[in-house]
Design a protein around this motif. Structure first.
Motif, PDB file in Angstrom:
ATOM      1  N   UNK A   1      98.473 -25.466  33.108  1.00 38.14           N
ATOM      2  CA  UNK A   1      99.403 -26.554  32.801  1.00 38.14           C
ATOM      3  C   UNK A   1     100.494 -26.134  31.824  1.00 38.14           C
ATOM      4  N   UNK A   2     100.255 -25.067  31.074  1.00 37.46           N
ATOM      5  CA  UNK A   2     101.249 -24.591  30.118  1.00 37.46           C
ATOM      6  C   UNK A   2     102.317 -23.710  30.764  1.00 37.46           C
ATOM      7  N   UNK A   3     102.107 -23.326  32.006  1.00 38.68           N
ATOM      8  CA  UNK A   3     103.080 -22.503  32.721  1.00 38.68           C
ATOM      9  C   UNK A   3     104.347 -23.335  32.952  1.00 38.68           C
ATOM     10  N   UNK A   4     105.513 -22.880  32.449  1.00 38.07           N
ATOM     11  CA  UNK A   4     106.747 -23.656  32.621  1.00 38.07           C
ATOM     12  C   UNK A   4     107.067 -23.989  34.071  1.00 38.07           C
ATOM     13  N   UNK A   5     106.753 -23.079  34.989  1.00 42.42           N
ATOM     14  CA  UNK A   5     107.029 -23.336  36.404  1.00 42.42           C
ATOM     15  C   UNK A   5     106.183 -24.492  36.921  1.00 42.42           C
ATOM     16  N   UNK A   6     104.929 -24.559  36.457  1.00 39.82           N
ATOM     17  CA  UNK A   6     104.046 -25.652  36.873  1.00 39.82           C
ATOM     18  C   UNK A   6     104.500 -26.959  36.241  1.00 39.82           C
ATOM     19  N   UNK A   7     104.878 -26.899  34.971  1.00 42.20           N
ATOM     20  CA  UNK A   7     105.351 -28.106  34.291  1.00 42.20           C
ATOM     21  C   UNK A   7     106.567 -28.689  35.006  1.00 42.20           C
ATOM     22  N   UNK A   8     107.448 -27.807  35.475  1.00 40.07           N
ATOM     23  CA  UNK A   8     108.623 -28.279  36.201  1.00 40.07           C
ATOM     24  C   UNK A   8     108.211 -28.925  37.520  1.00 40.07           C
ATOM     25  N   UNK A   9     107.218 -28.340  38.174  1.00 34.64           N
ATOM     26  CA  UNK A   9     106.731 -28.894  39.445  1.00 34.64           C
ATOM     27  C   UNK A   9     106.137 -30.286  39.237  1.00 34.64           C
ATOM     28  N   UNK A  10     105.567 -30.503  38.072  1.00 41.57           N
ATOM     29  CA  UNK A  10     104.890 -31.769  37.795  1.00 41.57           C
ATOM     30  C   UNK A  10     105.767 -32.765  37.043  1.00 41.57           C
TER      31      UNK A  10
END
Length: 213
Positions: A186-195
Motif C-alpha cells: 500500500x505504500x508503493x506510490x504506483x499502487x496509491x495512485x491506482x487506488x
C-alpha cells in the motif's frame, strides 16, 4: 454522562456520569466511572435513536463492512489475506502449508493455491470489494492467478468470470507473504495512485492499524 476517556494501552473506554438509579454500590446522584472493554457486554438505552446513530452502531458492529480493498500477499507456503480500510487492516485468513522439494513440490503448490482460492471465496464480497491486490516475490502471484481463473471456469463461477470482477485483481510486487508486506504494497506510490478513487485509501501516507482477528 459527563466525561469519556479512551485508554489505548488497556483498549478500554472509561465513561463518567451521574447515577440516576440508586443501588447497593452507588447512591442516587453520585458520580461514577465505568470501564467498557472488549468481551464485556453492556447495554445502551436512549428514548429515540436516529438513523445516523444507528448506522454508526451498525458499522462499529462490523467495522470492515465498508472495506473496498483487499490485499493478498504470498510466498511459497505462506499467504495473508486482508481487508483494508483507511484506519484499519483486518486479517481474514493466514494460509500456511509445507512445500516439499522436487517431485512433490508441484502438487503441494497446487494444494496451497487451493487453500488460498477457498479463502478468497469465503472472505471477499465481490459486490463490495473494488480492488484485490495480489502480491508476491517473483512470479508466484502470476501462477496463482492462472490457477484462480482455471478454477472459476471449471466450477462455472459465472459471477467471477465477468470482466468487471476479473479486472478487480491487480498483480503487484511484495517481498514476502507475511502481513507486514501489506503495508509495503500500500505504500508503493504506483499502487496509491491506482487506488486514489477508492474510498478505503485516502492517501499514500495511510496509517495502518492492525486489528485483532
Amino acid at each position: 454522562m459527563v466525561k469519556i476517556e479512551y485508554d489505548a494501552e488497556q483498549c478500554a473506554l472509561r465513561v463518567k456520569g451521574k447515577n440516576i438509579r440508586e443501588n447497593e454500590h452507588v447512591r442516587l446522584g453520585q458520580f461514577h466511572t465505568i470501564e467498557l472493554e472488549k468481551g464485556r457486554p453492556f447495554t445502551i438505552r436512549k428514548p429515540h435513536w436516529d438513523t445516523i446513530r444507528l448506522d454508526i452502531l451498525k458499522e462499529l458492529e462490523n467495522p470492515m463492512s465498508n472495506a473496498e480493498v483487499a490485499v493478498l500477499v504470498m510466498q511459497e507456503g505462506l499467504a495473508n489475506l486482508c481487508l483494508i480500510r483507511a484506519t484499519m487492516t483486518k486479517t481474514c485468513a493466514v494460509i500456511s502449508r509445507s512445500i516439499p522439494p522436487k517431485a512433490l513440490r508441484e502438487h503441494a503448490i497446487q494444494q496451497f493455491f487451493a487453500d488460498i482460492y477457498a479463502a478468497v471465496l469465503l472472505h471477499i464480497n465481490f459486490e463490495q470489494i473494488k480492488v484485490i491486490l495480489v502480491g508476491s516475490p517473483g512470479f508466484l502471484n502470476d501462477q496463482f492467478m492462472t490457477y484462480f481463473q482455471q478454477r472459476v471456469v471449471q466450477e462455472e463461477r459465472t459471477d467471477l468470470t465477468k470482466l468487471e470482477n476479473r479486472q478487480k485483481f491487480v498483480k503487484v510486487h511484495a517481498s514476502t507473504g507475511y502481513k507486514g508486506a501489506v503495508e509495503e504494497v500500500l505504500s508503493d506510490p504506483a499502487i496509491a495512485e491506482r487506488l486514489q478513487n477508492v474510498r478505503a485509501v485516502k492517501d499514500v501516507s495511510i496509517s495502518i492499524v492492525c486489528a485483532c482477528t
